[in-house]
Motif scaffolding. Structure first.
Motif, PDB file in Angstrom:
ATOM      1  N   LEU A 100       0.817  -1.202   0.000  1.00 18.58           N
ATOM      2  CA  LEU A 100       0.000   0.000   0.000  1.00 18.58           C
ATOM      3  C   LEU A 100       0.856   1.259   0.000  1.00 18.58           C
ATOM      4  O   LEU A 100       0.604   2.202  -0.745  1.00 18.58           O
ATOM      5  N   PHE A 104       0.961   4.283  -2.947  1.00 21.44           N
ATOM      6  CA  PHE A 104       0.397   5.613  -2.780  1.00 21.44           C
ATOM      7  C   PHE A 104       1.322   6.581  -2.067  1.00 21.44           C
ATOM      8  O   PHE A 104       0.899   7.631  -1.620  1.00 21.44           O
TER       9      PHE A 104
ATOM     10  N   LYS B  17      -6.189  -3.227   5.094  1.00 24.11           N
ATOM     11  CA  LYS B  17      -6.774  -2.952   3.786  1.00 24.11           C
ATOM     12  C   LYS B  17      -6.301  -3.952   2.742  1.00 24.11           C
ATOM     13  O   LYS B  17      -7.051  -4.393   1.884  1.00 24.11           O
ATOM     14  N   LYS B  57     -14.991  -4.104 -10.817  1.00 21.68           N
ATOM     15  CA  LYS B  57     -14.978  -3.572  -9.455  1.00 21.68           C
ATOM     16  C   LYS B  57     -14.011  -4.327  -8.553  1.00 21.68           C
ATOM     17  O   LYS B  57     -13.370  -3.734  -7.696  1.00 21.68           O
ATOM     18  N   SER B  60     -10.734  -2.946  -9.185  1.00 20.88           N
ATOM     19  CA  SER B  60     -10.587  -1.641  -8.570  1.00 20.88           C
ATOM     20  C   SER B  60     -10.227  -1.752  -7.083  1.00 20.88           C
ATOM     21  O   SER B  60      -9.434  -0.966  -6.555  1.00 20.88           O
ATOM     22  N   VAL B  61     -10.796  -2.754  -6.424  1.00 14.67           N
ATOM     23  CA  VAL B  61     -10.454  -2.988  -5.017  1.00 14.67           C
ATOM     24  C   VAL B  61      -8.979  -3.372  -4.903  1.00 14.67           C
ATOM     25  O   VAL B  61      -8.251  -2.863  -4.038  1.00 14.67           O
ATOM     26  N   LYS B  63      -6.649  -2.615  -6.914  1.00 10.61           N
ATOM     27  CA  LYS B  63      -5.832  -1.448  -7.246  1.00 10.61           C
ATOM     28  C   LYS B  63      -5.734  -0.512  -6.053  1.00 10.61           C
ATOM     29  O   LYS B  63      -4.656  -0.012  -5.725  1.00 10.61           O
ATOM     30  N   ASN B  64      -6.858  -0.306  -5.385  1.00  6.72           N
ATOM     31  CA  ASN B  64      -6.853   0.570  -4.209  1.00  6.72           C
ATOM     32  C   ASN B  64      -6.049   0.018  -3.051  1.00  6.72           C
ATOM     33  O   ASN B  64      -5.652   0.764  -2.160  1.00  6.72           O
ATOM     34  N   THR B  69      -1.680  -2.764 -10.751  1.00  7.43           N
ATOM     35  CA  THR B  69      -1.791  -1.494 -11.472  1.00  7.43           C
ATOM     36  C   THR B  69      -2.409  -1.791 -12.817  1.00  7.43           C
ATOM     37  O   THR B  69      -2.406  -2.938 -13.274  1.00  7.43           O
TER      38      THR B  69
END
Lengths: 109, 109
Positions: A100, A104, B17, B57, B60-61, B63-64, B69
């Motif tokens: 993470l 970021f 996360k 989706k 996207s999770v 990626k977050n 990437t």
DNA sequence: TGGCGATTTGACTAAATTACCAAATAGGAG
DNA sequence: CTCCTATTTGGTAATTTAGTCAAATCGCCA
């Protein structure tokens, strides 16, 4: 090409359950504390500012994921890890943080 | 005694996360497929029997969480891992499966 | 330019998660 | 036996997640 059919899916659900159990800050904290040695619920309560019943439920999630076991002694319930503190699940936590952060530009990127 | 105060908690939320992102069978499958090499969404669609938007989706999770990437080339979007397939996060998946299995006497206990 | 295939986003619903409180349970001490 | 402490369980409200459909984007090619 591998496909995610129902039997393959069952295997992934199995693993996902463990990750899901680790996917909560309080539970991750509990696991790390238990890595140092067993603790009873009341000791965890001293460390965590949450309702006792909330902590109890988090412990139940960890137990259902096979990560901890409980051991009633007297009027206390002691929890301890079922996984090795030297195993990849712990190395993995650092890698998780790094993933993470490096994505970021967090504080420990 | 370590306490889960707000600054400590922030650190654990960070890690949680990543685990949370891995805590879904479809996403775990995607991560393992990407370990073999990048794939575009339409290729993943061929492997996974779910709505394209659902897959999008899930990506996207991931990626977050800093795990993958994306890279748009032409009209396709290619996803690839940001973590090493040799790293502890992968070793960890096997340990995750083993933790549950050994706890409840599953097929690979 | 116009339309097409690929992908994401938004609206929405159903289901799962989390947290708190109160009540139930279990064991030990007096 | 009865109270007290430790822990779990049930009820409930707020939040989040997963999934589906429809609509919006975006890059290409005719």
């Amino acid at each position: 090409m591998e496909r995610l059919d129902s039997s393959t899916r069952a295997r992934y659900e199995h693993r996902a359950k463990v990750f899901k159990a680790l996917g909560h800050p309080t539970r991750l904290f509990i696991v790390e504390q238990l890595a140092k040695g067993e603790l009873c619920v009341c000791e965890l309560k001293k460390m965590i500012d949450a309702d006792l019943s909330t902590i109890s439920k988090h412990l139940s999630v960890l137990k259902n994921a096979g990560l901890v076991t409980d051991d009633k002694r007297g009027s206390n319930v002691y929890y301890h890890l079922r996984i090795s503190p030297d195993g990849s699940l712990f190395a993995c936590m650092d890698e998780a943080a790094a993933a993470l952060a490096s994505a970021f530009g967090g504080p420990d990127a």
